[in-house]
Structure formats: C-alpha cells, structure tokens
Design an enzyme around this catalytic site. Structure first.
Site, PDB file in Angstrom:
ATOM      1  N   LEU A  11      90.658 -33.415  19.484  1.00 17.11           N
ATOM      2  CA  LEU A  11      91.126 -34.442  18.556  1.00 17.11           C
ATOM      3  C   LEU A  11      92.252 -35.246  19.209  1.00 17.11           C
ATOM      4  O   LEU A  11      93.271 -35.538  18.599  1.00 17.11           O
ATOM      5  CB  LEU A  11      91.595 -33.804  17.243  1.00 17.11           C
ATOM      6  N   GLY A  12      92.021 -35.582  20.484  1.00 13.00           N
ATOM      7  CA  GLY A  12      92.979 -36.400  21.208  1.00 13.00           C
ATOM      8  C   GLY A  12      92.753 -37.872  20.928  1.00 13.00           C
ATOM      9  O   GLY A  12      92.340 -38.248  19.826  1.00 13.00           O
ATOM     10  N   VAL A  14      90.419 -40.059  21.992  1.00  9.73           N
ATOM     11  CA  VAL A  14      89.049 -40.435  21.649  1.00  9.73           C
ATOM     12  C   VAL A  14      88.608 -39.740  20.368  1.00  9.73           C
ATOM     13  O   VAL A  14      88.011 -40.369  19.482  1.00  9.73           O
ATOM     14  CB  VAL A  14      88.082 -40.111  22.801  1.00  9.73           C
ATOM     15  N   SER A  16      90.384 -38.715  17.860  1.00  6.95           N
ATOM     16  CA  SER A  16      91.030 -39.374  16.722  1.00  6.95           C
ATOM     17  C   SER A  16      90.368 -40.711  16.420  1.00  6.95           C
ATOM     18  O   SER A  16      90.230 -41.102  15.251  1.00  6.95           O
ATOM     19  CB  SER A  16      92.522 -39.586  17.007  1.00  6.95           C
ATOM     20  N   LYS A 104      82.045 -37.110  31.749  1.00  9.86           N
ATOM     21  CA  LYS A 104      81.350 -37.572  32.958  1.00  9.86           C
ATOM     22  C   LYS A 104      81.316 -36.514  34.041  1.00  9.86           C
ATOM     23  O   LYS A 104      80.322 -36.377  34.760  1.00  9.86           O
ATOM     24  CB  LYS A 104      82.016 -38.840  33.484  1.00  9.86           C
ATOM     25  N   GLU A 128      76.551 -41.464  26.193  1.00 11.51           N
ATOM     26  CA  GLU A 128      76.803 -42.879  26.487  1.00 11.51           C
ATOM     27  C   GLU A 128      78.236 -43.129  26.935  1.00 11.51           C
ATOM     28  O   GLU A 128      78.503 -43.921  27.835  1.00 11.51           O
ATOM     29  CB  GLU A 128      76.503 -43.730  25.243  1.00 11.51           C
ATOM     30  N   VAL A 131      80.214 -43.105  30.833  1.00 10.73           N
ATOM     31  CA  VAL A 131      80.289 -44.162  31.850  1.00 10.73           C
ATOM     32  C   VAL A 131      80.805 -45.447  31.212  1.00 10.73           C
ATOM     33  O   VAL A 131      80.257 -45.917  30.219  1.00 10.73           O
ATOM     34  CB  VAL A 131      78.909 -44.430  32.487  1.00 10.73           C
ATOM     35  N   GLY A 133      83.377 -46.337  29.411  1.00  7.05           N
ATOM     36  CA  GLY A 133      84.047 -46.378  28.112  1.00  7.05           C
ATOM     37  C   GLY A 133      83.249 -47.041  27.016  1.00  7.05           C
ATOM     38  O   GLY A 133      82.248 -46.508  26.543  1.00  7.05           O
ATOM     39  N   LYS A 204      80.520 -41.302  37.792  1.00  3.73           N
ATOM     40  CA  LYS A 204      79.828 -42.315  36.996  1.00  3.73           C
ATOM     41  C   LYS A 204      78.650 -42.914  37.746  1.00  3.73           C
ATOM     42  O   LYS A 204      77.602 -43.204  37.149  1.00  3.73           O
ATOM     43  CB  LYS A 204      80.823 -43.394  36.583  1.00  3.73           C
TER      44      LYS A 204
END
EC number: 1.1.1.3
Length: 425
Positions: A11-12, A14, A16, A104, A128, A131, A133, A204
């Site tokens: 829950l960092g 991304v 959050s 990744k 998805e 790679v 963002g 990536k």
C-alpha cells in the site's frame, strides 16, 4: 451485479493510487465491466502508517489472510523485487486467484514460468504496469499489433536516467550533481544502481521483446551499458554535433536474429525520442505495415502506474464475467536466436584521448581503415596538459567491427578510447 473483491499486496505510492482510483472512479469501472470492484484487504508492514484508510480497507501483516480468503478474486502484487513476490504470486496462482503485478524484475526473470502456472490454474496473470508506468504499451502490442510484423522496438523506458540526462544537457550539470538533484526530488532512489547502470531498462526490454517478437531473452544475454560513466563534456559535445544523449533500449530483428541492447545513445535532435525529457518515457514501435508509432507518457508515479494496474484489473474482471480467464497476456511465440554481430550496424560516436603530437590522427585513421570503418565527422578540441580530445562519428559499422576497433585501441600505447555510443538519426 457481482462484487469483485481485490487484495492489495503493498500500500505504498502505487498501491495507494490503486485504492484511490477504485474508490473515486468506481462508477465508471462498473459501467465498463458490469461489476463492482472493491479493495477488501491490504497487506502492509506497519498498519499504523495507513490509519487513514483503515475504515474502508482491512489492513493485515499476514499474507495468508489474502491467500486463504475465498472472497478475494484478484490479488495485486506491488511489493517489488524478486522475493517474497515470487513465492506470493506462485501461492496465489495455485490457490486459483488472479494476479496483477507491476513487478518488472520478477516478470523479466521468471515471467514465462509464472504465465504457465497461471494457465495451468485457469488464472489471469497481468503486468501492464511493469513497463513504462502509465503508458499502455504491452496491451497495445499484444492487441493492436497482432496482425502486423513488428520490426523494431526502441525507447526511453527509465525515468530516473532520463531526468539525469535532461539536466546534464539543459543545465550543464555533471553526472554526480544531476543524480543528487534527482534523488532530492524523488526521481531517483537512495541506491540508484539498477537505474543508472541500465538494469531496470534491461528488465523492461526483456518484457517488450517477448511481446513484440515472441522470444524469451534473458537479462544476462543483453549488452547493458549505463549512464554512470557519462561525462558532461560528451553530453555538451553531442549537443554541438546536433544530438541529445539518451539511455535507449532497443530490440530489432536483423536477418532472422534478435538484437537487444540498452546503452547511452546519441539521438538526432530532429528524432521524436530527442524531445522526451525529465522523468517521462516513450516507446517507438516500428511495424512492417504501420511504420513508426510513438507512445509517450509518465514512466512512473503513483496514479499513472495505478492506471495501468486498474487496466489489468478491469481486463481480468471482464474475463471473469465472460469465463475466459486463463489465457496468456501474450500469446505470440516464436524462436529467434541472437542476431549475427556482423549484421547489426550503426554509426558510432567515439570519444578519444591522445597525445597532442604529430602522427596520432594518422594512427587513428590507420586503425579505422584496418577494421573497414570510415569517418563521418571528426572534431578535435583544444589540447589540455599535452593531450588532445578527439571526437569521431563513424559511418555505420557493425558490432564485429566495433569490437575489433575497441580491441585495437585498447592495445594502442597512445590512443585511449573514452566512450563509444551508437548514433540514432
């Protein structure tokens, strides 16, 4: 209408962002999928840090609470790194839970094994966000290019290095100063090794190569050169010659072989990739039918990356409704060996140091002639402490010629090769 419940592993920034988007954009997601998506449980290290969302989400430090919860249909792994992410995803797939990840490193290392495990358990495995963002590049390649023959994929796929190189080019900063600035602004980690040495971009490119060419490539099979040895003098000299230095990942088919590389590259100022600045990413896909297409956007950040994660969640939800789960994210597969080094050619920028005495340029010309290379541009800067700095841009030479030239220069008692970067016009 069915309620699809999600478990978040992490829950960092991304995680959050995923929670925020599900809560704020729930009506649109329901409109698109026909289902209501909610986050039921989030795995965190310290629940006290997430008290602001404790009323809407169950916080836990025990992975088993997500693994063994029969109500949770989709687990989203946002922990990063290889371990325990690999073990968690393996367990989730065996428990017949669908998995979405932005990892990744993991997908590049063991993605095919996890994809097979997902297939065997009739589960979806989506990634998805692994790679570029917020750029929806993988699904675009898998779906929109499904009938076209992709010839080449190249791009700027690491925001940290692109920010550093932008500051070196536009502000005249040296590498160390630009890196420190990137760290202070949160664009670079405290330990930036994977970014600045090109490994993050290589992960990536492994994934992009699998989607574009259907071929599995191991990271240790790639030629990887980072930006940590790049000097501001070379960046400035490139600018005078009409180029911008970028860390470019490139994968292309050459005579039925696959060439994949990550390295600093002189990009012509008129090229679309030259205008990609700061933390942004861009991927250029060249198809036999469609030609060049460019996909541009933020390569990192909470909400852009969360948007890609939500794309995977909604796709998996649609598959649940249609009872079509278990299909691979990427179904394209073919065997391509490594490209012949004699078939892969680019112009190269060579930065050399030599004594400022007669005969040195003649010696360099002799070595170039020996490997069958020729000059396109040659610049000598003012001598300093008895040594001259010479910059050469060659006509196209192949990888075998470049390797031979490097070996000859390494054996030279007076000529010293400081840098060799390919040139993209």
């Amino acid at each position: 209408m069915r309620e699809i419940k999600v478990g978040l592993l992490g829950l960092g920034t991304v995680g959050s962002g995923v929670l925020k988007m599900i809560q704020e954009n729930g009506d649109k997601i329901t409109n698109v999928t026909g289902q209501r998506i909610t986050v039921k449980t989030a795995l965190v290290r310290n629940p006290a840090k997430h008290e602001a969302v404790a009323d809407s989400v169950t916080l836990t430090t025990d992975f088993a609470e997500i693994l063994n919860d029969e109500e949770i249909d989709i687990a989203v792994e946002l922990l990063g790194g290889l371990h325990p992410a690999e073990e968690y995803i393996t367990a989730l797939l065996k428990q017949h839970k669908h998995v979405v990840t932005a990892n990744k490193d993991l997908i590049a290392a063991v993605g095919p094994r996890l994809a097979q495990l997902a297939h065997d358990n009739h589960c979806d495995l989506m990634y998805e966000a692994s790679v570029a963002g917020g750029i929806p590049i993988l699904r675009t390649i898998a779906n929109s290019f499904s009938a076209d023959q992709i010839l080449e994929v190249k791009g700027i796929v690491n925001g940290t290095t692109n920010y550093i190189l932008t500051q070196m080019a536009k502000q005249g900063l040296d590498y160390d100063t630009a890196l420190k600035q990137a760290q202070e602004l949160g664009f670079a980690e405290a330990d930036p090794t994977n970014d600045v040495k090109g490994k993050d971009a290589a992960f990536k490119m492994v994934i992009l190569s699998h989607f574009a060419f259907g071929t599995e490539v191991a990271v240790d099979e790639l030629e990887i050169v980072g930006i940590d040895q790049l000097t501001k003098e070379d960046v400035a000299q490139a600018s005078k010659l009409g180029y911008v230095v970028k860390l470019v990942g490139l994968a292309k088919v050459v005579n039925h072989g696959l060439f994949v590389e990550v390295a600093p590259t002189l990009v012509n100022q008129s090229h679309p990739l030259a205008s990609i600045n700061n933390e942004n990413n861009a991927v250029m896909v060249t198809g036999q039918a469609v030609g060049d297409t460019l996909f541009y956007g933020p390569g990192a950040g909470g909400l852009p990356t969360a948007n890609s994660v939500l794309s995977d969640i909604t796709s998996t939800t649609k598959n649940l409704v249609l009872k079509t789960t278990g299909n691979s994210f990427n179904n394209f597969a073919q065997e391509l060996g490594p490209a012949d080094p004699k078939a892969v050619s680019f112009p190269y920028y060579l930065s050399l140091k030599m004594p400022d005495v007669p005969g040195q340029m003649q010696q360099l010309a002799g070595l170039m002639t020996q490997v069958g290379a020729s000059f396109q541009q040659l610049v000598q800067t003012a001598a300093h402490q008895g040594h001259a700095h010479v910059v050469v841009i060659t006509h196209a030479i192949n990888q075998a010629q470049l390797a031979q030239l490097k070996e000859l220069l390494d054996q030279s008692p007076t000529l010293s090769l400081q840098a060799a970067y390919k040139v993209l016009d």
